[in-house]
Design a protein around this motif. Sequence first.
Motif, PDB file in Angstrom:
ATOM      1  N   SER A  65     -11.975 -21.512  66.562  1.00 55.00           N
ATOM      2  CA  SER A  65     -11.999 -20.939  65.221  1.00 55.00           C
ATOM      3  C   SER A  65     -10.620 -20.927  64.590  1.00 55.00           C
ATOM      4  N   ALA A  66      -9.597 -20.541  65.354  1.00 47.80           N
ATOM      5  CA  ALA A  66      -8.238 -20.493  64.802  1.00 47.80           C
ATOM      6  C   ALA A  66      -7.788 -21.879  64.392  1.00 47.80           C
ATOM      7  N   ALA A  67      -8.084 -22.865  65.231  1.00 46.94           N
ATOM      8  CA  ALA A  67      -7.715 -24.240  64.902  1.00 46.94           C
ATOM      9  C   ALA A  67      -8.457 -24.711  63.660  1.00 46.94           C
ATOM     10  N   ARG A  87     -17.066 -30.480  55.969  1.00 46.67           N
ATOM     11  CA  ARG A  87     -17.610 -31.356  57.014  1.00 46.67           C
ATOM     12  C   ARG A  87     -16.618 -31.510  58.166  1.00 46.67           C
ATOM     13  N   LEU A  88     -15.351 -31.701  57.852  1.00 46.42           N
ATOM     14  CA  LEU A  88     -14.346 -31.889  58.895  1.00 46.42           C
ATOM     15  C   LEU A  88     -14.086 -30.591  59.664  1.00 46.42           C
ATOM     16  N   VAL A  89     -14.070 -29.489  58.952  1.00 43.97           N
ATOM     17  CA  VAL A  89     -13.859 -28.205  59.623  1.00 43.97           C
ATOM     18  C   VAL A  89     -15.014 -27.892  60.574  1.00 43.97           C
ATOM     19  N   ASN A  90     -16.237 -28.164  60.162  1.00 44.14           N
ATOM     20  CA  ASN A  90     -17.385 -27.944  61.038  1.00 44.14           C
ATOM     21  C   ASN A  90     -17.294 -28.814  62.286  1.00 44.14           C
ATOM     22  N   ALA A  91     -16.840 -30.047  62.119  1.00 44.07           N
ATOM     23  CA  ALA A  91     -16.680 -30.942  63.272  1.00 44.07           C
ATOM     24  C   ALA A  91     -15.590 -30.430  64.198  1.00 44.07           C
ATOM     25  N   ALA A  92     -14.507 -29.917  63.619  1.00 49.00           N
ATOM     26  CA  ALA A  92     -13.419 -29.380  64.440  1.00 49.00           C
ATOM     27  C   ALA A  92     -13.871 -28.142  65.205  1.00 49.00           C
ATOM     28  N   ARG A  93     -14.631 -27.276  64.550  1.00 52.11           N
ATOM     29  CA  ARG A  93     -15.120 -26.064  65.219  1.00 52.11           C
ATOM     30  C   ARG A  93     -16.084 -26.418  66.353  1.00 52.11           C
ATOM     31  N   ALA A  94     -16.908 -27.440  66.120  1.00 49.27           N
ATOM     32  CA  ALA A  94     -17.863 -27.847  67.156  1.00 49.27           C
ATOM     33  C   ALA A  94     -17.150 -28.425  68.380  1.00 49.27           C
ATOM     34  N   ALA A  95     -15.970 -28.991  68.183  1.00 49.71           N
ATOM     35  CA  ALA A  95     -15.239 -29.583  69.306  1.00 49.71           C
ATOM     36  C   ALA A  95     -14.668 -28.533  70.248  1.00 49.71           C
ATOM     37  N   GLU A  96     -14.483 -27.292  69.753  1.00 52.63           N
ATOM     38  CA  GLU A  96     -13.982 -26.188  70.569  1.00 52.63           C
ATOM     39  C   GLU A  96     -12.655 -26.540  71.226  1.00 52.63           C
ATOM     40  N   ILE A  97     -11.733 -27.039  70.434  1.00 50.26           N
ATOM     41  CA  ILE A  97     -10.393 -27.367  70.909  1.00 50.26           C
ATOM     42  C   ILE A  97      -9.425 -26.370  70.293  1.00 50.26           C
ATOM     43  N   SER A  98      -8.575 -25.778  71.110  1.00 50.79           N
ATOM     44  CA  SER A  98      -7.683 -24.740  70.601  1.00 50.79           C
ATOM     45  C   SER A  98      -6.475 -25.297  69.875  1.00 50.79           C
ATOM     46  N   LEU A 102      -5.091 -31.572  67.868  1.00 54.71           N
ATOM     47  CA  LEU A 102      -6.131 -32.258  68.631  1.00 54.71           C
ATOM     48  C   LEU A 102      -7.519 -31.972  68.053  1.00 54.71           C
ATOM     49  N   ALA A 103      -7.716 -30.751  67.571  1.00 53.83           N
ATOM     50  CA  ALA A 103      -8.995 -30.422  66.933  1.00 53.83           C
ATOM     51  C   ALA A 103      -9.174 -31.240  65.658  1.00 53.83           C
ATOM     52  N   CYS A 104      -8.095 -31.403  64.898  1.00 57.42           N
ATOM     53  CA  CYS A 104      -8.160 -32.224  63.687  1.00 57.42           C
ATOM     54  C   CYS A 104      -8.451 -33.672  64.045  1.00 57.42           C
ATOM     55  N   ASP A 323      14.428 -15.479  68.323  1.00 64.35           N
ATOM     56  CA  ASP A 323      14.136 -14.874  69.618  1.00 64.35           C
ATOM     57  C   ASP A 323      12.698 -15.154  70.030  1.00 64.35           C
ATOM     58  N   GLU A 324      12.364 -14.795  71.261  1.00 67.67           N
ATOM     59  CA  GLU A 324      11.048 -15.102  71.822  1.00 67.67           C
ATOM     60  C   GLU A 324       9.935 -14.405  71.063  1.00 67.67           C
ATOM     61  N   THR A 325      10.198 -13.188  70.552  1.00 66.17           N
ATOM     62  CA  THR A 325       9.184 -12.452  69.810  1.00 66.17           C
ATOM     63  C   THR A 325       8.762 -13.208  68.563  1.00 66.17           C
ATOM     64  N   PHE A 326       9.743 -13.799  67.861  1.00 65.95           N
ATOM     65  CA  PHE A 326       9.440 -14.553  66.648  1.00 65.95           C
ATOM     66  C   PHE A 326       8.494 -15.687  66.944  1.00 65.95           C
ATOM     67  N   TRP A 327       8.794 -16.457  68.015  1.00 63.48           N
ATOM     68  CA  TRP A 327       7.941 -17.608  68.326  1.00 63.48           C
ATOM     69  C   TRP A 327       6.561 -17.191  68.778  1.00 63.48           C
ATOM     70  N   THR A 328       6.458 -16.074  69.490  1.00 67.99           N
ATOM     71  CA  THR A 328       5.151 -15.572  69.919  1.00 67.99           C
ATOM     72  C   THR A 328       4.302 -15.200  68.713  1.00 67.99           C
ATOM     73  N   GLU A 329       4.928 -14.502  67.738  1.00 68.19           N
ATOM     74  CA  GLU A 329       4.208 -14.092  66.540  1.00 68.19           C
ATOM     75  C   GLU A 329       3.826 -15.300  65.687  1.00 68.19           C
ATOM     76  N   ALA A 330       4.727 -16.288  65.603  1.00 68.02           N
ATOM     77  CA  ALA A 330       4.450 -17.475  64.809  1.00 68.02           C
ATOM     78  C   ALA A 330       3.303 -18.263  65.385  1.00 68.02           C
ATOM     79  N   SER A 331       3.226 -18.340  66.716  1.00 67.55           N
ATOM     80  CA  SER A 331       2.154 -19.091  67.361  1.00 67.55           C
ATOM     81  C   SER A 331       0.819 -18.411  67.166  1.00 67.55           C
ATOM     82  N   ALA A 332       0.838 -17.096  67.075  1.00 66.26           N
ATOM     83  CA  ALA A 332      -0.419 -16.364  66.951  1.00 66.26           C
ATOM     84  C   ALA A 332      -0.889 -16.262  65.509  1.00 66.26           C
ATOM     85  N   SER A 333      -0.012 -16.547  64.543  1.00 63.34           N
ATOM     86  CA  SER A 333      -0.372 -16.373  63.133  1.00 63.34           C
ATOM     87  C   SER A 333      -1.211 -17.507  62.617  1.00 63.34           C
TER      88      SER A 333
END
Length: 333
Positions: A65-67, A87-98, A102-104, A323-333
């Motif tokens: 879903s996030a991807a 159509r493309l988003v539905n295909a990406a969601r069906a692929a279940e790739i995080s 790669l999902a795109c 710092d590491e916190t910034f990258w963790t938050e950026a990856s999760a956003s």
Amino acid sequence: MRLKSFTAATMSEAMEMVRSELGDDAIIVSTQRAAGTKGVRITAALESADADLAVAEMLGESDGSAAADAIRAALTDHGTPPRLIDRLVNAARAAEISDPVLACAAALEAGFAFAHLPEHSAPRPFMLVGPNGAGKSVTVAKLAARSVLKQRRVGVITCDNIRAGAVEQLAAFTSILEIDLVRARGPDSLARAVEDSQGRFDLTLIDSPGLNGFKPSDMDYLQSLIEAADVEPILVLAAGGDAIEAGELAESFASTGATRLFATRLDTTRRLGAILAGAEAGQLALCDVSASPHVASGLSSISAISLARLIMPPPPAAAAPQDETFWTEASAS
């Protein structure tokens, strides 16, 4: 090289038949509309080549879903039509790739066909077609240069007698490549030029005049050129245009027999929605792209993974230390 032909109702179905029988390493050497324009016919060959990154090997188990949300945002930024985005988003969601890239890629692989132009030989001449300013002449020169550098015999014909200076521009390129430029005026002259080239070249490339895809007389003239010489038309479209216009243009040129789309000017635009819309509307396979005005560089085949990398935004630049916190938050956003 072992050649085999496949006929199906759509380009995607024909490509699936090619992959099923010849595998992912198959080289597409020719595409054309089937008799009566009902479906497409692909001629493919099995040749040893480096395979593109296999998306299937990198499938994840997590929820995609996030991807899918990231892909929707990226496609929207690229000016992609809403229906195609869904159509493309539905295909990406069906692929279940995080992973979003790669999902795109998985969505693009499911939604489009990819059939790059051969560098070594082809059974039919390629005619570059499209509207004024798309970059057909430079594309012909680029394709010729790529094959000449691989020690292939290349013939170049121009039937662009409309645009001022068109022949002189292409002649300047072919002169550098030590290729004789053949000039043709009209369908009969083109047919004779193509006939004279038979057996002399590994590849024959034809530059056509820029024509208005919305003008019936222009499309009738293009159709007469294509039928007279039995060539494979390749639609050349510049990236960055209006997506709706691109889709309508692609449909028009597809009606003359074009089955592949060559995208130019990727170096001068940040949005690829028009190219995606054109490929979908015309049921065209994406083949190669140009990302440089220079004849000797910037030419590349396109695949689902390479296109996905162009569509998805790159990660934040690491120029400023974080710092590491910034990258963790950026990856999760």
